[in-house]
Design a protein around this motif. Structure first.
Motif, PDB file in Angstrom:
ATOM      1  N   LEU A  19       0.826  -1.207   0.000  1.00 53.83           N
ATOM      2  CA  LEU A  19       0.000   0.000   0.000  1.00 53.83           C
ATOM      3  C   LEU A  19       0.859   1.255   0.000  1.00 53.83           C
ATOM      4  CD1 LEU A  19      -2.817  -1.028   2.490  1.00 53.83           C
ATOM      5  CD2 LEU A  19      -3.035  -0.656   0.025  1.00 53.83           C
ATOM      6  N   LEU A  47      -2.964   6.237   6.851  1.00 51.78           N
ATOM      7  CA  LEU A  47      -2.866   4.783   6.927  1.00 51.78           C
ATOM      8  C   LEU A  47      -1.978   4.350   8.082  1.00 51.78           C
ATOM      9  CD1 LEU A  47      -3.658   2.161   5.293  1.00 51.78           C
ATOM     10  CD2 LEU A  47      -1.403   2.360   4.252  1.00 51.78           C
ATOM     11  N   TRP A  51      -3.410   2.264  11.302  1.00 54.14           N
ATOM     12  CA  TRP A  51      -2.903   0.931  11.616  1.00 54.14           C
ATOM     13  C   TRP A  51      -2.200   0.915  12.970  1.00 54.14           C
ATOM     14  CZ3 TRP A  51      -1.261  -3.021   7.524  1.00 54.14           C
ATOM     15  CH2 TRP A  51      -2.203  -3.081   6.494  1.00 54.14           C
ATOM     16  N   VAL A 153     -12.242   7.606   6.530  1.00 55.26           N
ATOM     17  CA  VAL A 153     -12.375   6.793   5.315  1.00 55.26           C
ATOM     18  C   VAL A 153     -11.296   5.706   5.300  1.00 55.26           C
ATOM     19  CG1 VAL A 153     -12.295   6.854   2.788  1.00 55.26           C
ATOM     20  CG2 VAL A 153     -13.417   8.702   4.053  1.00 55.26           C
ATOM     21  N   VAL A 154     -10.076   6.089   5.647  1.00 55.67           N
ATOM     22  CA  VAL A 154      -8.976   5.119   5.678  1.00 55.67           C
ATOM     23  C   VAL A 154      -9.239   4.048   6.732  1.00 55.67           C
ATOM     24  CG1 VAL A 154      -6.524   4.858   6.196  1.00 55.67           C
ATOM     25  CG2 VAL A 154      -7.288   6.735   4.764  1.00 55.67           C
ATOM     26  N   GLY A 156     -12.201   3.098   7.871  1.00 56.22           N
ATOM     27  CA  GLY A 156     -13.301   2.268   7.398  1.00 56.22           C
ATOM     28  C   GLY A 156     -12.871   1.277   6.337  1.00 56.22           C
ATOM     29  N   LEU A 157     -12.056   1.733   5.389  1.00 55.46           N
ATOM     30  CA  LEU A 157     -11.566   0.816   4.351  1.00 55.46           C
ATOM     31  C   LEU A 157     -10.634  -0.241   4.933  1.00 55.46           C
ATOM     32  CD1 LEU A 157     -10.959   3.242   1.352  1.00 55.46           C
ATOM     33  CD2 LEU A 157     -12.759   1.524   1.601  1.00 55.46           C
ATOM     34  N   SER A 158      -9.811   0.142   5.900  1.00 56.94           N
ATOM     35  CA  SER A 158      -8.927  -0.839   6.541  1.00 56.94           C
ATOM     36  C   SER A 158      -9.739  -1.914   7.256  1.00 56.94           C
ATOM     37  CB  SER A 158      -7.996  -0.161   7.541  1.00 56.94           C
ATOM     38  OG  SER A 158      -7.106   0.694   6.891  1.00 56.94           O
ATOM     39  N   ARG A 159     -10.831  -1.502   7.855  1.00 52.38           N
ATOM     40  CA  ARG A 159     -11.685  -2.457   8.574  1.00 52.38           C
ATOM     41  C   ARG A 159     -12.458  -3.339   7.602  1.00 52.38           C
ATOM     42  NH1 ARG A 159     -13.222  -6.234  11.258  1.00 52.38           N
ATOM     43  NH2 ARG A 159     -14.903  -6.105  12.763  1.00 52.38           N
ATOM     44  N   LEU A 160     -13.048  -2.728   6.581  1.00 51.32           N
ATOM     45  CA  LEU A 160     -13.889  -3.492   5.666  1.00 51.32           C
ATOM     46  C   LEU A 160     -13.098  -4.358   4.698  1.00 51.32           C
ATOM     47  CD1 LEU A 160     -16.582  -0.801   4.834  1.00 51.32           C
ATOM     48  CD2 LEU A 160     -16.839  -2.813   6.283  1.00 51.32           C
ATOM     49  N   VAL A 161     -12.035  -3.794   4.133  1.00 53.65           N
ATOM     50  CA  VAL A 161     -11.296  -4.510   3.093  1.00 53.65           C
ATOM     51  C   VAL A 161     -10.259  -5.460   3.690  1.00 53.65           C
ATOM     52  CG1 VAL A 161      -9.780  -4.225   1.100  1.00 53.65           C
ATOM     53  CG2 VAL A 161     -11.674  -2.642   1.451  1.00 53.65           C
ATOM     54  N   ASP A 163      -9.927  -6.186   7.131  1.00 55.58           N
ATOM     55  CA  ASP A 163     -10.361  -6.702   8.430  1.00 55.58           C
ATOM     56  C   ASP A 163      -9.371  -6.352   9.541  1.00 55.58           C
ATOM     57  OD1 ASP A 163     -12.248  -7.924  10.035  1.00 55.58           O
ATOM     58  OD2 ASP A 163     -11.207  -9.858   9.975  1.00 55.58           O
TER      59      ASP A 163
END
Length: 179
Positions: A19, A47, A51, A153-154, A156-161, A163
């Motif tokens: 990434l 990011l 993380w 947004v970052v 949310g995407l880290s969680r959804l995409v 996990d």
């Protein structure tokens, strides 16, 4: 695959490096570089902070040094200054892992935004002290504002995409170690 990624920190480390390379590549593309255009968010910083709040064990110090020092050199910033600021911020978060685990998202977002603002102020102070030319303050403030707005947004995407989530209190991994 997803379970393997969760138990193996090297999978997430490789993902973070991929990434980081992708974000650096996108930042180097000559897209929207018109005079007077608004700066975009610093997605690499978002990011990293996201993380670090969730799983600091996935981001060792040496990897952050390599990623941000390479970014400093490629983007022609003073080598090591932004890297040092990112390391101070991430180690501040790493030292407060137990605290950040219990924070609700609004407080976490405020903490990340405050860290971004503090990093900007220290960065610009070093530039002033060393008499280096710097972009106008409004430009940098807009970038921090966009970064603060991009943080959810970052996350949310880290969680959804990917996990990537905060471990629950008392959660253990497959080897029986506390997370």
């Amino acid at each position: 695959m997803n379970r393997l990624l969760q138990t193996d920190p090297w999978g997430y480390r490789g993902l973070f490096l991929a990434l980081a390379l992708l974000l650096l590549f996108l930042r180097l593309l000559p897209l929207g570089n018109t005079a007077g255009a608004l700066p975009g968010p610093d997605l690499m910083l978002c990011l990293t902070l996201a993380w670090m709040m969730r799983r600091p064990d996935f981001l060792p110090v040496w990897m952050l040094v390599v990623v941000f020092l390479a970014e400093d050199l490629i983007l022609m910033r003073p080598p090591g200054l932004w890297t040092a600021l990112v390391l101070v911020a991430t180690e501040f978060l790493r030292a407060r892992t137990a605290l950040t685990r219990e924070l609700n998202f609004l407080v976490e977002w405020l903490l990340a935004s405050g860290l971004m603002l503090a990093m900007l102020l220290v960065y610009r102070t070093v530039f002033v002290v060393t008499l280096l030319p710097q972009p106008p303050f409004g430009f940098a403030a807009v970038q921090v504002a966009w970064s603060a707005l991009a943080y959810p947004v970052v996350v949310g995407l880290s969680r959804l995409v990917f996990d990537l989530r905060k471990p629950a209190t008392g959660e253990i991994d497959d080897q029986g170690r506390r997370l």
